[in-house]
Design a protein around this motif. Sequence first.
Motif, PDB file in Angstrom:
ATOM      1  N   LEU A   1       0.778  12.634  -9.488  1.00 54.07           N
ATOM      2  CA  LEU A   1      -0.455  13.418  -9.516  1.00 54.07           C
ATOM      3  C   LEU A   1      -0.371  14.600 -10.487  1.00 54.07           C
ATOM      4  O   LEU A   1      -1.395  15.014 -11.052  1.00 54.07           O
ATOM      5  N   ARG A   2       0.818  15.144 -10.694  1.00 55.53           N
ATOM      6  CA  ARG A   2       0.937  16.304 -11.583  1.00 55.53           C
ATOM      7  C   ARG A   2       0.631  15.939 -13.034  1.00 55.53           C
ATOM      8  O   ARG A   2       0.337  16.815 -13.838  1.00 55.53           O
ATOM      9  N   GLU A   3       0.699  14.667 -13.366  1.00 59.01           N
ATOM     10  CA  GLU A   3       0.409  14.236 -14.736  1.00 59.01           C
ATOM     11  C   GLU A   3      -1.053  13.856 -14.939  1.00 59.01           C
ATOM     12  O   GLU A   3      -1.429  13.447 -16.035  1.00 59.01           O
TER      13      GLU A   3
ATOM     14  N   ILE B   1       0.837  -1.205   0.000  1.00 60.19           N
ATOM     15  CA  ILE B   1       0.000   0.000   0.000  1.00 60.19           C
ATOM     16  C   ILE B   1       0.869   1.251   0.000  1.00 60.19           C
ATOM     17  O   ILE B   1       0.565   2.242  -0.677  1.00 60.19           O
ATOM     18  N   ALA B   2       1.979   1.224   0.751  1.00 64.96           N
ATOM     19  CA  ALA B   2       2.866   2.386   0.784  1.00 64.96           C
ATOM     20  C   ALA B   2       3.489   2.642  -0.586  1.00 64.96           C
ATOM     21  O   ALA B   2       3.591   3.793  -1.025  1.00 64.96           O
ATOM     22  N   GLY B   3       3.904   1.580  -1.279  1.00 66.66           N
ATOM     23  CA  GLY B   3       4.465   1.762  -2.614  1.00 66.66           C
ATOM     24  C   GLY B   3       3.447   2.295  -3.598  1.00 66.66           C
ATOM     25  O   GLY B   3       3.753   3.190  -4.404  1.00 66.66           O
ATOM     26  N   ALA B   4       2.216   1.760  -3.549  1.00 66.47           N
ATOM     27  CA  ALA B   4       1.173   2.260  -4.451  1.00 66.47           C
ATOM     28  C   ALA B   4       0.852   3.721  -4.164  1.00 66.47           C
ATOM     29  O   ALA B   4       0.701   4.541  -5.087  1.00 66.47           O
ATOM     30  N   ALA B   5       0.748   4.084  -2.889  1.00 64.26           N
ATOM     31  CA  ALA B   5       0.454   5.477  -2.546  1.00 64.26           C
ATOM     32  C   ALA B   5       1.587   6.402  -2.972  1.00 64.26           C
ATOM     33  O   ALA B   5       1.346   7.518  -3.480  1.00 64.26           O
ATOM     34  N   THR B   6       2.819   5.968  -2.800  1.00 69.49           N
ATOM     35  CA  THR B   6       3.955   6.807  -3.204  1.00 69.49           C
ATOM     36  C   THR B   6       3.969   7.029  -4.709  1.00 69.49           C
ATOM     37  O   THR B   6       4.151   8.154  -5.190  1.00 69.49           O
ATOM     38  N   GLY B   7       3.781   5.947  -5.478  1.00 72.43           N
ATOM     39  CA  GLY B   7       3.751   6.092  -6.931  1.00 72.43           C
ATOM     40  C   GLY B   7       2.613   6.977  -7.401  1.00 72.43           C
ATOM     41  O   GLY B   7       2.777   7.790  -8.331  1.00 72.43           O
TER      42      GLY B   7
ATOM     43  N   ARG C   1      -2.280   4.622 -12.867  1.00 66.30           N
ATOM     44  CA  ARG C   1      -1.402   3.625 -13.503  1.00 66.30           C
ATOM     45  C   ARG C   1      -0.103   3.474 -12.721  1.00 66.30           C
ATOM     46  O   ARG C   1       0.387   2.344 -12.522  1.00 66.30           O
ATOM     47  N   SER C   2       0.459   4.593 -12.276  1.00 66.49           N
ATOM     48  CA  SER C   2       1.699   4.520 -11.505  1.00 66.49           C
ATOM     49  C   SER C   2       1.486   3.798 -10.179  1.00 66.49           C
ATOM     50  O   SER C   2       2.344   3.005  -9.746  1.00 66.49           O
ATOM     51  N   ALA C   3       0.344   4.046  -9.535  1.00 62.54           N
ATOM     52  CA  ALA C   3       0.067   3.380  -8.264  1.00 62.54           C
ATOM     53  C   ALA C   3      -0.060   1.872  -8.456  1.00 62.54           C
ATOM     54  O   ALA C   3       0.471   1.074  -7.669  1.00 62.54           O
ATOM     55  N   LEU C   4      -0.772   1.453  -9.510  1.00 64.00           N
ATOM     56  CA  LEU C   4      -0.915   0.016  -9.773  1.00 64.00           C
ATOM     57  C   LEU C   4       0.428  -0.633 -10.086  1.00 64.00           C
ATOM     58  O   LEU C   4       0.728  -1.736  -9.613  1.00 64.00           O
TER      59      LEU C   4
END
Length: 209
Positions: free
Chosen positions: A105-107, A94-100, A114-117
Amino acid sequence: MSMSPSERDPCPDCILDSAGAGFAIGAVGGSTWYFLKGLRNSPNGTRLTGGIESVRMNVPRLAGSFAVWGGLYSAMDCTMVFVRRKEDPWNSIIAGAATGGILSLREGLRAAGRSALFVGALCAFMDGASLMHSRVVAEQQNLPPLPADNPNLDATVAAEEGGLPSRVGSWIGSPFGKEVEVKKTNDTVSKNLESFETPSPPIPSFEYK
């Protein structure tokens, strides 16, 4: 990617440690990459200067990105530990998905999703590989001893083959009783071998009668 509480510092300190480790990794790896890239892309006579300039222009930005990523990941991990009140691989996933997702978010929301997944799946794969490796190591440590390590094996083999080991008394129970049993086994084997012996044929005589 997750670590047990005994393998890492407490949560407030591990955030700074992760940020510093990320900065160091980005600085060392980025310096090597951009220096070689500057050497290759610079004209003859200015390759060394071009490599140094490439490092000066790009490495601080890359090292800062690594530091932000490491610090934010550790902060999210500590938050999940505080909220869920337990340590397990789900915290790091969950921490990795939230960080990604936060860093993308700026994109836009779609890019952040997609980055979170992707980062969550990567963390899950790494945690799964780590758990499998730990399980294999634990199973190898709990394996029973090999037959060659069994001190009673020599006595058993020697008794079956008709031999008497010199240390059979110290290996198996009472020395006198076991020695008698092995001797009986030797006598039985000898009798069985004698029963299979064929009588020798008579020797012909060549005397003239």
